[in-house]
Design a protein around this motif. Structure first.
Motif, PDB file in Angstrom:
ATOM      1  N   ALA A 153     -61.931 -11.218  20.848  1.00 22.86           N
ATOM      2  CA  ALA A 153     -61.267 -10.042  21.549  1.00 22.86           C
ATOM      3  C   ALA A 153     -60.170  -9.631  21.183  1.00 22.86           C
ATOM      4  O   ALA A 153     -59.204 -10.371  20.821  1.00 22.86           O
ATOM      5  CB  ALA A 153     -61.459 -10.207  23.122  1.00 22.86           C
ATOM      6  N   PRO A 154     -59.905  -8.274  20.861  1.00 22.56           N
ATOM      7  CA  PRO A 154     -58.552  -7.714  20.167  1.00 22.56           C
ATOM      8  C   PRO A 154     -57.465  -8.223  20.804  1.00 22.56           C
ATOM      9  O   PRO A 154     -56.249  -8.249  20.138  1.00 22.56           O
ATOM     10  CB  PRO A 154     -58.804  -6.215  20.160  1.00 22.56           C
ATOM     11  N   PRO A 155     -57.245  -8.261  22.363  1.00 23.75           N
ATOM     12  CA  PRO A 155     -55.734  -8.239  22.899  1.00 23.75           C
ATOM     13  C   PRO A 155     -55.272  -9.297  22.048  1.00 23.75           C
ATOM     14  O   PRO A 155     -55.781 -10.492  21.473  1.00 23.75           O
ATOM     15  CB  PRO A 155     -55.900  -8.567  24.306  1.00 23.75           C
ATOM     16  N   ALA A 156     -53.767  -9.197  21.898  1.00 23.67           N
ATOM     17  CA  ALA A 156     -52.850 -10.031  21.311  1.00 23.67           C
ATOM     18  C   ALA A 156     -53.424 -11.423  21.359  1.00 23.67           C
ATOM     19  O   ALA A 156     -53.637 -11.959  22.713  1.00 23.67           O
ATOM     20  CB  ALA A 156     -51.460  -9.873  21.694  1.00 23.67           C
ATOM     21  N   ARG A 157     -53.514 -12.190  20.463  1.00 23.99           N
ATOM     22  CA  ARG A 157     -53.867 -13.625  20.235  1.00 23.99           C
ATOM     23  C   ARG A 157     -52.791 -14.397  21.380  1.00 23.99           C
ATOM     24  O   ARG A 157     -51.693 -14.201  21.114  1.00 23.99           O
ATOM     25  CB  ARG A 157     -53.992 -14.185  19.304  1.00 23.99           C
ATOM     26  N   SER A 158     -53.213 -15.240  22.368  1.00 20.75           N
ATOM     27  CA  SER A 158     -52.390 -16.058  23.183  1.00 20.75           C
ATOM     28  C   SER A 158     -53.110 -17.362  23.259  1.00 20.75           C
ATOM     29  O   SER A 158     -54.086 -17.665  23.036  1.00 20.75           O
ATOM     30  CB  SER A 158     -52.391 -15.559  24.656  1.00 20.75           C
ATOM     31  N   SER A 208     -55.191 -20.547  33.586  1.00 22.36           N
ATOM     32  CA  SER A 208     -55.070 -19.886  32.319  1.00 22.36           C
ATOM     33  C   SER A 208     -55.023 -18.465  32.801  1.00 22.36           C
ATOM     34  O   SER A 208     -54.363 -17.616  32.195  1.00 22.36           O
ATOM     35  CB  SER A 208     -56.025 -20.250  31.461  1.00 22.36           C
ATOM     36  N   ILE A 209     -55.867 -17.868  33.433  1.00 22.99           N
ATOM     37  CA  ILE A 209     -56.219 -16.508  33.829  1.00 22.99           C
ATOM     38  C   ILE A 209     -54.942 -15.955  34.616  1.00 22.99           C
ATOM     39  O   ILE A 209     -54.422 -14.856  34.105  1.00 22.99           O
ATOM     40  CB  ILE A 209     -57.491 -16.140  34.485  1.00 22.99           C
ATOM     41  N   LEU A 210     -54.364 -16.754  35.411  1.00 24.26           N
ATOM     42  CA  LEU A 210     -53.165 -16.063  36.294  1.00 24.26           C
ATOM     43  C   LEU A 210     -52.136 -16.182  35.155  1.00 24.26           C
ATOM     44  O   LEU A 210     -51.292 -15.263  35.473  1.00 24.26           O
ATOM     45  CB  LEU A 210     -52.951 -17.114  37.268  1.00 24.26           C
ATOM     46  N   ALA A 211     -51.933 -16.987  34.452  1.00 23.21           N
ATOM     47  CA  ALA A 211     -50.780 -17.107  33.395  1.00 23.21           C
ATOM     48  C   ALA A 211     -51.136 -15.793  32.439  1.00 23.21           C
ATOM     49  O   ALA A 211     -50.122 -15.235  32.062  1.00 23.21           O
ATOM     50  CB  ALA A 211     -50.786 -18.397  32.800  1.00 23.21           C
ATOM     51  N   LEU A 212     -52.215 -15.527  32.187  1.00 22.31           N
ATOM     52  CA  LEU A 212     -52.275 -14.447  31.241  1.00 22.31           C
ATOM     53  C   LEU A 212     -52.123 -13.133  31.782  1.00 22.31           C
ATOM     54  O   LEU A 212     -51.399 -12.218  31.527  1.00 22.31           O
ATOM     55  CB  LEU A 212     -53.975 -14.385  30.653  1.00 22.31           C
ATOM     56  N   GLU A 213     -52.464 -12.985  33.356  1.00 22.10           N
ATOM     57  CA  GLU A 213     -51.901 -11.896  34.070  1.00 22.10           C
ATOM     58  C   GLU A 213     -50.495 -11.835  34.044  1.00 22.10           C
ATOM     59  O   GLU A 213     -49.936 -10.585  34.135  1.00 22.10           O
ATOM     60  CB  GLU A 213     -52.430 -12.015  35.323  1.00 22.10           C
ATOM     61  N   ALA A 214     -49.831 -12.932  34.290  1.00 22.06           N
ATOM     62  CA  ALA A 214     -48.379 -12.913  34.366  1.00 22.06           C
ATOM     63  C   ALA A 214     -47.600 -12.388  32.940  1.00 22.06           C
ATOM     64  O   ALA A 214     -46.734 -11.575  32.841  1.00 22.06           O
ATOM     65  CB  ALA A 214     -47.779 -14.086  34.611  1.00 22.06           C
ATOM     66  N   GLU A 215     -48.353 -12.796  31.811  1.00 21.30           N
ATOM     67  CA  GLU A 215     -48.119 -12.427  30.524  1.00 21.30           C
ATOM     68  C   GLU A 215     -48.292 -10.970  30.306  1.00 21.30           C
ATOM     69  O   GLU A 215     -47.568 -10.363  29.633  1.00 21.30           O
ATOM     70  CB  GLU A 215     -49.003 -13.351  29.739  1.00 21.30           C
ATOM     71  N   ALA A 217     -48.282  -8.842  32.763  1.00 20.55           N
ATOM     72  CA  ALA A 217     -47.096  -8.013  33.560  1.00 20.55           C
ATOM     73  C   ALA A 217     -45.886  -7.954  32.608  1.00 20.55           C
ATOM     74  O   ALA A 217     -45.128  -6.918  32.831  1.00 20.55           O
ATOM     75  CB  ALA A 217     -47.231  -8.833  34.871  1.00 20.55           C
ATOM     76  N   HIS A 218     -45.355  -9.090  32.324  1.00 20.37           N
ATOM     77  CA  HIS A 218     -44.280  -9.499  31.400  1.00 20.37           C
ATOM     78  C   HIS A 218     -44.248  -8.375  30.225  1.00 20.37           C
ATOM     79  O   HIS A 218     -43.274  -7.752  29.888  1.00 20.37           O
ATOM     80  CB  HIS A 218     -44.302 -10.526  30.887  1.00 20.37           C
ATOM     81  N   ALA A 219     -45.258  -8.270  29.565  1.00 22.70           N
ATOM     82  CA  ALA A 219     -45.399  -7.297  28.419  1.00 22.70           C
ATOM     83  C   ALA A 219     -45.204  -5.906  28.694  1.00 22.70           C
ATOM     84  O   ALA A 219     -44.613  -5.116  28.052  1.00 22.70           O
ATOM     85  CB  ALA A 219     -46.563  -7.549  27.721  1.00 22.70           C
ATOM     86  N   ALA A 220     -45.888  -5.654  30.023  1.00 20.52           N
ATOM     87  CA  ALA A 220     -45.854  -4.019  30.495  1.00 20.52           C
ATOM     88  C   ALA A 220     -44.342  -3.825  30.861  1.00 20.52           C
ATOM     89  O   ALA A 220     -43.901  -2.766  30.555  1.00 20.52           O
ATOM     90  CB  ALA A 220     -46.824  -4.198  31.630  1.00 20.52           C
ATOM     91  N   VAL A 221     -43.774  -4.665  31.528  1.00 19.23           N
ATOM     92  CA  VAL A 221     -42.040  -4.269  31.721  1.00 19.23           C
ATOM     93  C   VAL A 221     -41.492  -4.263  30.666  1.00 19.23           C
ATOM     94  O   VAL A 221     -40.435  -3.421  30.588  1.00 19.23           O
ATOM     95  CB  VAL A 221     -41.738  -5.563  32.875  1.00 19.23           C
ATOM     96  N   GLU A 222     -41.836  -5.148  29.637  1.00 18.08           N
ATOM     97  CA  GLU A 222     -40.783  -5.048  28.405  1.00 18.08           C
ATOM     98  C   GLU A 222     -41.349  -3.807  27.696  1.00 18.08           C
ATOM     99  O   GLU A 222     -40.262  -3.218  27.138  1.00 18.08           O
ATOM    100  CB  GLU A 222     -41.300  -6.215  27.518  1.00 18.08           C
TER     101      GLU A 222
END
Length: 378
Positions: A153-158, A208-215, A217-222
């Motif tokens: 899936a395209p979203p930035a690789r994590s 992992s999903i909750l950590a992705l959600e936090a990731e 949210a951090h990207a959105a704030v940034e």
């Protein structure tokens, strides 16, 4: 005193008799707890439907864990139905999390495959072992396909997406182990392994999903910190971040909307905001994909064009001036005439960006003093 030695088969059978009810209960607790976590997150933010999907999937898993006692050998039609509901809800949740349409046609086929396989084999008169093997392999294919989606899936690789894919693949492999031509002892132990995999992967998927959600949210704030909230263009901080790695040669444009104060005076700040947004929209539609558009402040915008020399930059600046001035901005029932003055400069390799911006700003000042609605080069 007589010492009795028990065979490995006897020990495995004893382990099964003692551990299966316990593992079944812990399965129920783990599935139920993770489902409750996701459902609580959904209640807190109803727009995030993917949390509802994850929670619903785990609730179904908890029900299956409490209901079935013959793990690894599901003979009931309800078993593949439960698999399909669980796997489907989870995959849909992953797609919604990525901002994609919930379902595709291949997904629908994979959702129905375990139940359809069970039904077809039953109607064809095959025995329980064959029916179980067909349904199990169909669901394993579903889980493997979901894992492949997560990886591609395209979203930035994590790295977190890799963990999710690994967990889904582990489930696909584990449920197939009892189908292998193994001794009864190892088949029984593999069934215990399914319980262990269930619990470990459930915890891994949830965290992992909750950590992705936090990731996310951090990207959105940034992104908010680096973006102008009105126009969607970069702000000064965002422009600095985009160009921090060094640009080499680049074209620099500084553009300023003409008579902007009179626009605000005549149409109000809401009308002025509409003009600013429209400028950013028109400029964005004109600029090449590798360019950077930033609102430097007020009605002034900066544009960085990597790899362009001053001549190419001046041509683009003239097109920008024409595009902005060619049609008024429509706002409510009014038409707001707009023109723009533009200054152009060239950034040499190794030069600091703000120095080139200053030169372009001086060229802009010259365009203003010479009558506005024109392009001048430094």
């Amino acid at each position: 005193m007589t010492i009795q030695h028990r065979s490995s088969s006897d020990r495995a059978r004893t382990v099964m008799e003692v551990s299966i009810p316990t593992l079944q209960f812990t399965d129920f607790l783990v599935f139920g707890s993770c489902g409750a976590i996701f459902l609580c997150n959904w209640v807190l933010n109803r727009r995030k439907i993917y949390f509802l999907c994850f929670g619903a999937g785990y609730v179904v898993c908890a029900g299956m864990a409490a209901w079935f006692v013959d793990f690894g050998a599901y003979g009931s039609l309800w078993s593949p139905i439960g698999w399909s509901l669980t796997g489907g809800a989870f995959w849909i949740g992953l797609r919604l999390f990525d901002g994609r349409p919930a379902v595709t046609r291949p997904m629908l086929v994979l959702f129905l495959l375990p139940t359809a396989t069970h039904g077809v084999l039953s109607c064809a008169g095959f025995g329980p072992a064959t029916i179980n093997a067909g349904g199990t392999l169909a669901y394993a294919l579903h889980e493997a396909a979901a894992a492949l989606y997560v990886l591609r899936a395209p979203p930035a690789r994590s790295p977190l997406r890799g963990l999710i894919a690994l967990a889904l693949l582990t489930i696909a492999v584990a449920i197939c182990l009892p189908l292998l031509p193994l001794r009864e002892t190892f088949v029984r132990l593999s069934i215990v392994g399914i319980f262990v995999v269930d619990q470990v992967t459930t915890i891994l998927l949830t965290t992992s999903i909750l950590a992705l959600e936090a990731e996310k949210a951090h990207a959105a704030v940034e992104a908010m910190a680096r973006t102008d909230g009105l126009t969607g263009a970069l702000n000064r901080q965002g422009l600095a971040a985009k160009t921090s790695g060094g640009l080499g040669q680049a074209g620099i444009i500084v553009a300023d909307l003409d008579h902007f104060k009179s626009i605000n005076d005549r149409f109000g700040h809401a009308g002025g905001d509409a003009v600013l947004r429209e400028f950013a929209r028109r400029a964005g539609s004109l600029l090449p994909g590798d360019s950077h558009l930033a609102r430097l402040g007020g009605e002034e915008f900066g544009i960085v064009l990597p790899g362009r020399d001053q001549r190419a930059t001046a041509r683009l600046a003239e097109r920008l001036r024409h595009t902005i001035g060619s049609a008024p901005v429509l706002w409510k029932e009014a038409t707001i005439p707009v023109t723009v003055s533009v200054g152009v400069a060239a950034l040499a390799a190794g030069e600091v960006l703000h120095e080139a911006l200053e030169r372009a700003d001086k060229a802009l000042y010259a365009a203003k003093t010479e009558g506005r609605n024109r392009v001048r080069a430094a």
